[in-house]
Design a protein around this motif. Structure first.
Motif, PDB file in Angstrom:
ATOM      1  N   PRO A  90      -1.886 -16.471   3.653  1.00 44.29           N
ATOM      2  CA  PRO A  90      -2.711 -16.860   4.804  1.00 44.29           C
ATOM      3  C   PRO A  90      -3.472 -15.647   5.331  1.00 44.29           C
ATOM      4  O   PRO A  90      -3.126 -14.503   5.035  1.00 44.29           O
ATOM      5  CB  PRO A  90      -1.671 -17.344   5.817  1.00 44.29           C
ATOM      6  N   MET A  91      -4.496 -15.929   6.107  1.00 48.84           N
ATOM      7  CA  MET A  91      -5.234 -14.849   6.763  1.00 48.84           C
ATOM      8  C   MET A  91      -4.340 -14.256   7.856  1.00 48.84           C
ATOM      9  O   MET A  91      -3.515 -14.953   8.437  1.00 48.84           O
ATOM     10  CB  MET A  91      -6.523 -15.385   7.386  1.00 48.84           C
ATOM     11  N   GLY A  92      -4.514 -12.988   8.125  1.00 47.06           N
ATOM     12  CA  GLY A  92      -3.766 -12.361   9.204  1.00 47.06           C
ATOM     13  C   GLY A  92      -2.528 -11.642   8.708  1.00 47.06           C
ATOM     14  O   GLY A  92      -2.308 -11.468   7.514  1.00 47.06           O
ATOM     15  N   ALA A  93      -1.739 -11.230   9.654  1.00 49.78           N
ATOM     16  CA  ALA A  93      -0.551 -10.424   9.364  1.00 49.78           C
ATOM     17  C   ALA A  93       0.533 -11.256   8.689  1.00 49.78           C
ATOM     18  O   ALA A  93       0.718 -12.428   8.992  1.00 49.78           O
ATOM     19  CB  ALA A  93      -0.009  -9.828  10.655  1.00 49.78           C
ATOM     20  N   LEU A  94       1.210 -10.619   7.778  1.00 49.71           N
ATOM     21  CA  LEU A  94       2.358 -11.245   7.117  1.00 49.71           C
ATOM     22  C   LEU A  94       3.615 -10.869   7.893  1.00 49.71           C
ATOM     23  O   LEU A  94       4.029  -9.715   7.891  1.00 49.71           O
ATOM     24  CB  LEU A  94       2.473 -10.755   5.674  1.00 49.71           C
ATOM     25  N   TRP A  95       4.201 -11.861   8.548  1.00 52.44           N
ATOM     26  CA  TRP A  95       5.410 -11.591   9.319  1.00 52.44           C
ATOM     27  C   TRP A  95       6.080 -12.910   9.650  1.00 52.44           C
ATOM     28  O   TRP A  95       5.447 -13.953   9.714  1.00 52.44           O
ATOM     29  CB  TRP A  95       5.074 -10.837  10.611  1.00 52.44           C
ATOM     30  N   GLY A  96       7.365 -12.880   9.842  1.00 52.67           N
ATOM     31  CA  GLY A  96       8.128 -14.021  10.333  1.00 52.67           C
ATOM     32  C   GLY A  96       8.002 -15.280   9.510  1.00 52.67           C
ATOM     33  O   GLY A  96       8.241 -15.281   8.312  1.00 52.67           O
ATOM     34  N   GLU A  97       7.592 -16.346  10.162  1.00 48.40           N
ATOM     35  CA  GLU A  97       7.555 -17.676   9.553  1.00 48.40           C
ATOM     36  C   GLU A  97       6.249 -17.981   8.822  1.00 48.40           C
ATOM     37  O   GLU A  97       6.006 -19.117   8.428  1.00 48.40           O
ATOM     38  CB  GLU A  97       7.820 -18.740  10.624  1.00 48.40           C
ATOM     39  N   VAL A  98       5.413 -16.987   8.625  1.00 51.54           N
ATOM     40  CA  VAL A  98       4.154 -17.187   7.908  1.00 51.54           C
ATOM     41  C   VAL A  98       4.470 -17.649   6.487  1.00 51.54           C
ATOM     42  O   VAL A  98       5.334 -17.062   5.817  1.00 51.54           O
ATOM     43  CB  VAL A  98       3.335 -15.872   7.890  1.00 51.54           C
ATOM     44  N   PRO A  99       3.788 -18.695   6.002  1.00 50.75           N
ATOM     45  CA  PRO A  99       4.084 -19.186   4.653  1.00 50.75           C
ATOM     46  C   PRO A  99       3.459 -18.327   3.559  1.00 50.75           C
ATOM     47  O   PRO A  99       2.344 -17.837   3.692  1.00 50.75           O
ATOM     48  CB  PRO A  99       3.462 -20.588   4.653  1.00 50.75           C
ATOM     49  N   VAL A 100       4.213 -18.149   2.501  1.00 52.78           N
ATOM     50  CA  VAL A 100       3.734 -17.506   1.278  1.00 52.78           C
ATOM     51  C   VAL A 100       3.936 -18.540   0.181  1.00 52.78           C
ATOM     52  O   VAL A 100       4.996 -19.153   0.099  1.00 52.78           O
ATOM     53  CB  VAL A 100       4.553 -16.226   0.972  1.00 52.78           C
ATOM     54  N   ALA A 101       2.913 -18.736  -0.652  1.00 55.01           N
ATOM     55  CA  ALA A 101       3.002 -19.804  -1.651  1.00 55.01           C
ATOM     56  C   ALA A 101       2.445 -19.357  -2.989  1.00 55.01           C
ATOM     57  O   ALA A 101       1.541 -18.518  -3.060  1.00 55.01           O
ATOM     58  CB  ALA A 101       2.227 -21.029  -1.172  1.00 55.01           C
ATOM     59  N   PHE A 102       2.992 -19.936  -4.047  1.00 56.62           N
ATOM     60  CA  PHE A 102       2.401 -19.767  -5.361  1.00 56.62           C
ATOM     61  C   PHE A 102       1.027 -20.426  -5.364  1.00 56.62           C
ATOM     62  O   PHE A 102       0.830 -21.458  -4.702  1.00 56.62           O
ATOM     63  CB  PHE A 102       3.261 -20.447  -6.443  1.00 56.62           C
ATOM     64  N   ALA A 103       0.085 -19.869  -6.102  1.00 56.09           N
ATOM     65  CA  ALA A 103      -1.190 -20.543  -6.326  1.00 56.09           C
ATOM     66  C   ALA A 103      -0.875 -21.857  -7.053  1.00 56.09           C
ATOM     67  O   ALA A 103       0.048 -21.895  -7.879  1.00 56.09           O
ATOM     68  CB  ALA A 103      -2.117 -19.670  -7.160  1.00 56.09           C
ATOM     69  N   PRO A 104      -1.587 -22.932  -6.750  1.00 50.74           N
ATOM     70  CA  PRO A 104      -1.258 -24.237  -7.347  1.00 50.74           C
ATOM     71  C   PRO A 104      -1.185 -24.225  -8.874  1.00 50.74           C
ATOM     72  O   PRO A 104      -0.269 -24.817  -9.452  1.00 50.74           O
ATOM     73  CB  PRO A 104      -2.391 -25.142  -6.850  1.00 50.74           C
TER      74      PRO A 104
END
Length: 183
Positions: A90-104
């Protein structure tokens, strides 16, 4: 994206990429997503196990904090995986509950058995560590990686030419040292 294609992408001497993908494959939900915090914890655990296995020691839980893992993932590993189009961040800072996902397309190419995929990437990370620690022998050049190509270099100090017409071509992963007559 097939596992073979991912193997080519991770053929560098940095095991962090394969280790992060293994951690995400291990904890991802059915859509290939996990929170950044959960990924940092899973990455740390995988890192400590890999390090203990590579060194033949007991796992040293104090050598990498979760905060260190978060920082390294956010500033180095995950941006590189996103540039390789393995992950979607996602755009913005990577922290906490921010989702990280495999590319489809990557998620679709992974085996349905996520543990099998995680084990595959862990083996790749182990091989990368082993080849990086090898003191001799050739290492595979990373296909599609960066290249440095310099032609006809010259260097002068106080009017005295000390390097004249030197050319070199290096592929990503190659390590070269240049020594002159004075060492």
């Amino acid at each position: 994206m097939s596992l073979d294609r991912l193997s080519d992408l991770f053929a560098s001497r940095d095991s962090s990429l394969a280790l992060a993908v293994a951690a995400l494959a291990h904890i991802a939900d059915d859509q290939g997503r996990a929170t950044f915090s959960d990924l940092a914890v899973a990455y740390r655990e995988a890192f400590l196990k890999l390090r203990a296995h590579a060194k033949g020691d007991a796992q040293d839980t104090g050598s990498l904090s979760v905060d260190d893992a978060r920082s390294y993932l956010a500033t180095s590993v995950l941006p590189r995986l996103a540039m390789l189009k393995v992950l979607v961040l996602p755009m913005g800072a990577l922290w906490g509950e921010v989702p990280v996902a495999f590319a489809p397309e990557v998620w679709a190419g992974l085996p349905r058995d996520r543990e099998e995929a995680a084990r595959y990437f862990l083996r790749m990370a182990e091989e990368t560590v082993h080849s990086a620690e090898s003191s001799s022998g050739e290492h595979a050049i990373m296909r599609g990686g960066s290249r440095l190509d310099a032609r006809h270099l010259a260097k002068a100090y106080k009017g005295r030419r000390v390097v004249d017409n030197v050319s070199l071509e290096l592929a990503q992963g190659e390590i070269v040292g240049l020594l002159g007559p004075n060492g």
